[in-house]
Design an enzyme around this catalytic site. Structure first.
Site, PDB file in Angstrom:
ATOM      1  N   ALA A 250       0.800  -1.244   0.000  1.00 10.57           N
ATOM      2  CA  ALA A 250       0.000   0.000   0.000  1.00 10.57           C
ATOM      3  C   ALA A 250       0.824   1.282   0.000  1.00 10.57           C
ATOM      4  O   ALA A 250       0.258   2.376   0.100  1.00 10.57           O
ATOM      5  CB  ALA A 250      -1.029   0.026   1.136  1.00 10.57           C
ATOM      6  N   ALA A 251       2.141   1.174  -0.141  1.00 16.18           N
ATOM      7  CA  ALA A 251       2.950   2.405  -0.211  1.00 16.18           C
ATOM      8  C   ALA A 251       2.579   3.191  -1.478  1.00 16.18           C
ATOM      9  O   ALA A 251       2.406   4.416  -1.441  1.00 16.18           O
ATOM     10  CB  ALA A 251       4.435   2.069  -0.211  1.00 16.18           C
ATOM     11  N   GLY A 252       2.441   2.478  -2.598  1.00 15.78           N
ATOM     12  CA  GLY A 252       2.054   3.142  -3.848  1.00 15.78           C
ATOM     13  C   GLY A 252       0.655   3.749  -3.725  1.00 15.78           C
ATOM     14  O   GLY A 252       0.396   4.849  -4.227  1.00 15.78           O
ATOM     15  N   ASP A 253      -0.242   3.035  -3.063  1.00 17.43           N
ATOM     16  CA  ASP A 253      -1.612   3.542  -2.882  1.00 17.43           C
ATOM     17  C   ASP A 253      -1.590   4.826  -2.056  1.00 17.43           C
ATOM     18  O   ASP A 253      -2.297   5.797  -2.355  1.00 17.43           O
ATOM     19  CB  ASP A 253      -2.483   2.490  -2.180  1.00 17.43           C
ATOM     20  CG  ASP A 253      -2.588   1.212  -2.994  1.00 17.43           C
ATOM     21  OD1 ASP A 253      -2.566   1.298  -4.232  1.00 17.43           O
ATOM     22  OD2 ASP A 253      -2.675   0.123  -2.386  1.00 17.43           O
TER      23      ASP A 253
HETATM   24  O1  RIB Z   1      -1.553  -2.198  -3.349  1.00 18.40           O
HETATM   25  C1  RIB Z   1      -1.693  -3.121  -2.306  1.00 18.40           C
HETATM   26  C2  RIB Z   1      -2.935  -3.944  -2.489  1.00 18.40           C
HETATM   27  O2  RIB Z   1      -2.801  -4.748  -3.627  1.00 18.40           O
HETATM   28  C3  RIB Z   1      -3.232  -4.896  -1.358  1.00 18.40           C
HETATM   29  O3  RIB Z   1      -3.974  -4.314  -0.322  1.00 18.40           O
HETATM   30  C4  RIB Z   1      -3.963  -6.039  -2.057  1.00 18.40           C
HETATM   31  O4  RIB Z   1      -5.304  -6.130  -1.736  1.00 18.40           O
HETATM   32  C5  RIB Z   1      -3.741  -5.782  -3.541  1.00 18.40           C
HETATM   33  O5  RIB Z   1      -4.871  -5.334  -4.107  1.00 18.40           O
END
Ligand code: RIB
Length: 309
Positions: A250-253
């Protein structure tokens, strides 16, 4: 403040901590197991909310216990969930994630209800796209529907951000032309362009090839080196903040959400990248997806102390 419409997946992450990734044919013991709210779309929506943005989420979950774990997490972050599809017949999406001692991950997805994010579903919710708003999309839901949504959002006067994760086989030129910011990591950039991305020079050349095809700005996340921005005025690297890597999930998110929130607040692109880098740097020091996303106060504190130091 401008609204941020996040369109994308919702998953429950089944996270296995391992010393090393298993080799083909190998059986290994895990160090721990956790069930954590995730999904690239839901993570970005959660991060927009935690970083102080006004977020509307377009996504689909099953009417099962797993779906509620994701929606409860997003509700706690203040995300508008009124348009999220809840389906009785289809299970919530799942991801099996292995994280090794270096904090690197491997992810396997079971799409489930994410497959219900169709063109028809987005069309039914297109009234939330208003001029000046920001659309933030990724590619863990059916990609054809996301292409159409991006084109519609652009036509409606929105700023469009495409995080091309996971990397698609190709991106139509018409979609690239409707994208204001495309934010691949190095691996996704290589997959999209078919070019090497092993060095900063190669990343720059690959990013330029996307600009040449019509993408407004290409912003490549390059891990501990920060982010490379390529636009009509050239390329520059924006360094990130020192952080001890525990888990990069989730760093990119978090980076994408930070970018969207800061742009929505009217910050310059440079300031927005700085905030995005700071938020992502904090997220890698913590375990899990939505569990790792920092609050705005934590990000502001890091930015402040970096300025003073
Ligand atoms: O970007 C991370 C996410 O990628 C995770 O939370 C997982 O669910 C996948 O979708």
């Amino acid at each position: 403040m401008k609204k941020i419409i996040v369109a994308g997946s919702s998953n429950i992450d089944f996270v296995l901590r391992v010393a090393e990734m298993p080799k083909k044919g190998e059986t290994i013991r895990t160090r721990s197991f956790d069930k954590i709210p995730g999904g690239k779309g839901a993570n970005q929506a959660c991060a927009v909310g935690k970083l102080g943005g006004d977020c509307v989420f377009l996504s689909a979950v099953g009417e099962d216990g797993l779906g509620s774990i994701v929606t409860d997490s997003l509700a706690a972050a203040g995300v508008d969930l009124s348009r999220v599809l809840r389906d009785k017949e289809t299970p919530t999406g799942m991801a099996v994630i292995a994280v090794n001692d270096e904090g690197e991950n491997s992810i396997m997805i079971v799409p489930g209800a994410n497959g219900l994010c169709t063109e028809d579903y987005f069309d039914r919710n297109a009234d939330c796209l208003a001029p000046g708003d920001i659309l933030l999309a990724q590619l863990e839901t059916p990609v054809e529907a996301i292409w159409k949504l991006i084109e519609k959002a652009k036509a409606a006067g929105c700023t469009t951000i495409l995080n091309p994760a996971p990397a698609p086989e190709s991106i139509p030129d018409a979609v690239l032309a409707a994208v204001d910011y495309i934010t691949p990591n190095e691996t996704e950039l290589a997959a999209i362009t078919g070019l090497p991305t092993g060095t900063v020079e190669e990343i720059d050349a690959a990013a330029r090839s996307l600009c040449a095809r019509g993408a407004g700005r290409v912003l490549v996340t390059i891990g501990p080196r920060g982010a490379l921005l390529c636009d009509e005025s050239g390329s520059r690297v924006y360094p990130t903040f020192d952080a001890k890597r525990v888990d990069t999930t989730a760093a990119g998110d978090t980076f994408n959400a930070g970018l969207a929130v800061s742009l929505a607040e009217g910050a310059s692109l440079e300031e927005a990248i700085r905030l995005a880098n700071a938020a992502a740097a904090i997220s890698i020091t913590r375990k899990g997806a939505q569990t790792s996303i920092p609050s705005r106060a934590e990000v502001d504190q890091l930015l402040q102390s970096a300025q003073e130091g």
